[in-house]
Design a protein around this motif. Structure first.
Motif, mmCIF file in Angstrom:
data_model
loop_
_atom_site.group_PDB
_atom_site.id
_atom_site.type_symbol
_atom_site.label_atom_id
_atom_site.label_comp_id
_atom_site.label_asym_id
_atom_site.label_seq_id
_atom_site.Cartn_x
_atom_site.Cartn_y
_atom_site.Cartn_z
ATOM 1 N N ASP A 164 75.388 28.982 53.628
ATOM 2 C CA ASP A 164 75.330 29.460 52.243
ATOM 3 C C ASP A 164 76.030 28.434 51.356
ATOM 4 O O ASP A 164 77.054 27.889 51.714
ATOM 5 N N ARG A 165 75.480 28.168 50.188
ATOM 6 C CA ARG A 165 76.073 27.133 49.347
ATOM 7 C C ARG A 165 77.132 27.668 48.396
ATOM 8 O O ARG A 165 77.805 26.900 47.732
ATOM 9 N N ARG A 166 77.263 28.994 48.314
ATOM 10 C CA ARG A 166 78.233 29.562 47.380
ATOM 11 C C ARG A 166 79.320 30.391 48.052
ATOM 12 O O ARG A 166 80.425 30.447 47.563
ATOM 13 N N VAL A 167 79.000 31.092 49.135
ATOM 14 C CA VAL A 167 79.896 32.097 49.706
ATOM 15 C C VAL A 167 80.304 31.731 51.130
ATOM 16 O O VAL A 167 79.486 31.272 51.919
ATOM 17 N N LYS A 168 81.582 31.961 51.409
ATOM 18 C CA LYS A 168 82.117 31.816 52.759
ATOM 19 C C LYS A 168 82.785 33.137 53.116
ATOM 20 O O LYS A 168 83.529 33.702 52.312
ATOM 21 N N TRP A 175 85.699 14.908 39.372
ATOM 22 C CA TRP A 175 86.214 15.302 38.064
ATOM 23 C C TRP A 175 85.141 16.036 37.258
ATOM 24 O O TRP A 175 85.437 16.950 36.507
ATOM 25 N N PHE A 176 83.891 15.644 37.461
ATOM 26 C CA PHE A 176 82.790 16.277 36.740
ATOM 27 C C PHE A 176 82.531 17.678 37.273
ATOM 28 O O PHE A 176 82.305 18.611 36.502
ATOM 29 N N VAL A 177 82.594 17.827 38.580
ATOM 30 C CA VAL A 177 82.414 19.145 39.191
ATOM 31 C C VAL A 177 83.557 20.059 38.766
ATOM 32 O O VAL A 177 83.346 21.230 38.429
ATOM 33 N N THR A 178 84.782 19.535 38.729
ATOM 34 C CA THR A 178 85.938 20.317 38.303
ATOM 35 C C THR A 178 85.811 20.736 36.846
ATOM 36 O O THR A 178 86.216 21.834 36.473
ATOM 37 N N LEU A 179 85.249 19.873 36.038
ATOM 38 C CA LEU A 179 85.054 20.174 34.619
ATOM 39 C C LEU A 179 84.103 21.351 34.420
ATOM 40 O O LEU A 179 84.339 22.232 33.593
ATOM 41 N N LEU A 180 83.045 21.407 35.202
ATOM 42 C CA LEU A 180 82.031 22.457 35.050
ATOM 43 C C LEU A 180 82.356 23.740 35.808
ATOM 44 O O LEU A 180 82.090 24.829 35.327
ATOM 45 N N ALA A 181 82.896 23.608 36.999
ATOM 46 C CA ALA A 181 83.045 24.761 37.881
ATOM 47 C C ALA A 181 84.426 25.397 37.742
ATOM 48 O O ALA A 181 85.425 24.696 37.654
ATOM 49 N N PRO A 182 84.482 26.720 37.761
ATOM 50 C CA PRO A 182 85.786 27.382 37.774
ATOM 51 C C PRO A 182 86.429 27.258 39.154
ATOM 52 O O PRO A 182 85.812 26.749 40.093
ATOM 53 N N ASP A 183 87.651 27.729 39.276
ATOM 54 C CA ASP A 183 88.335 27.698 40.561
ATOM 55 C C ASP A 183 87.663 28.661 41.540
ATOM 56 O O ASP A 183 87.090 29.675 41.123
ATOM 57 N N PRO A 184 87.743 28.369 42.835
ATOM 58 C CA PRO A 184 87.203 29.310 43.825
ATOM 59 C C PRO A 184 87.931 30.653 43.735
ATOM 60 O O PRO A 184 89.120 30.702 43.425
ATOM 61 N N THR A 185 87.214 31.719 43.988
ATOM 62 C CA THR A 185 87.813 33.051 43.965
ATOM 63 C C THR A 185 87.723 33.691 45.341
ATOM 64 O O THR A 185 86.816 33.384 46.121
ATOM 65 N N ALA A 239 87.738 41.564 55.545
ATOM 66 C CA ALA A 239 86.827 40.440 55.362
ATOM 67 C C ALA A 239 87.123 39.836 53.996
ATOM 68 O O ALA A 239 87.199 40.554 52.995
ATOM 69 N N ALA A 240 87.317 38.535 53.969
ATOM 70 C CA ALA A 240 87.560 37.832 52.704
ATOM 71 C C ALA A 240 86.271 37.141 52.279
ATOM 72 O O ALA A 240 85.621 36.469 53.080
ATOM 73 N N ILE A 241 85.919 37.332 51.015
ATOM 74 C CA ILE A 241 84.746 36.683 50.438
ATOM 75 C C ILE A 241 85.260 35.556 49.550
ATOM 76 O O ILE A 241 85.923 35.808 48.546
ATOM 77 N N ILE A 242 84.984 34.330 49.941
ATOM 78 C CA ILE A 242 85.413 33.169 49.164
ATOM 79 C C ILE A 242 84.196 32.609 48.449
ATOM 80 O O ILE A 242 83.234 32.184 49.097
ATOM 81 N N VAL A 243 84.234 32.625 47.137
ATOM 82 C CA VAL A 243 83.133 32.104 46.332
ATOM 83 C C VAL A 243 83.573 30.741 45.806
ATOM 84 O O VAL A 243 84.482 30.640 44.989
ATOM 85 N N ASP A 244 82.935 29.697 46.316
ATOM 86 C CA ASP A 244 83.279 28.317 45.952
ATOM 87 C C ASP A 244 82.201 27.752 45.030
ATOM 88 O O ASP A 244 81.050 27.611 45.431
#
Length: 147
Positions: A76-80, A106-116, A132-137
């Motif tokens: 999965d590209r978003r969830v772990k 730096w560009f990815v950090t600029l656009l994307a929020p922190d993982p939750t 179960a922990a859902i990590i959204v990266d």
């Protein structure tokens, strides 16, 4: 200043203003799209964990069901998904997809929020695994959004 120079200066200024406004609007649109995708991914993963919690008591092979559940999130590209036991040790976790392109960090950090991280408790049937922990990266989503 001649009329041609003033006209050229005005057109150049208008062009620069249009490019800047377009860049700002594109930036905010990309951030909104990433946020919407991450909210949807979190919602889907939370619903799947809730479904797992409902199915666990009727399962004959609880550990096999938990392992299969984690495997469904591999790639999965978003969830772990991370399974945690009662003392906080990670018992099993899915593997996220690799990065989608060579954008600078730096560009990815600029656009994307922190993982939750969202931690959801499991039933007592799954002991010693208690949650179960859902990590959204968002990093892969930010890379995909711009490629």
């Amino acid at each position: 200043m001649s009329l041609k120079a003033r006209l050229a200066s005005t057109l150049a200024s208008a062009f620069v203003a249009i490019v800047i406004i377009g860049a700002v609007l594109t930036f905010f649109q990309a951030r909104d799209n990433i946020h919407a995708e991450l909210q949807a991914a979190r919602s889907v993963a939370s619903n799947r964990v809730a479904q797992l919690v409902a199915e666990l008591p009727a399962s004959q092979d609880v550990y096999g069901k938990l392992a299969g559940f984690v495997r469904t999130f591999n790639g999965d590209r978003r969830v772990k998904i991370v399974l945690i036991d009662s003392v906080g040790v990670i018992r099993d976790q899915s593997v996220m997809a690799k990065g989608y392109g060579a954008l600078p960090e730096w560009f990815v950090t600029l656009l994307a929020p922190d993982p939750t991280v969202t931690v959801m408790p499991l039933t007592t049937v799954s002991a010693p695994i208690t949650s179960a922990a859902i990590i959204v990266d968002p990093s892969n989503e930010a890379r995909r959004c711009l490629v």
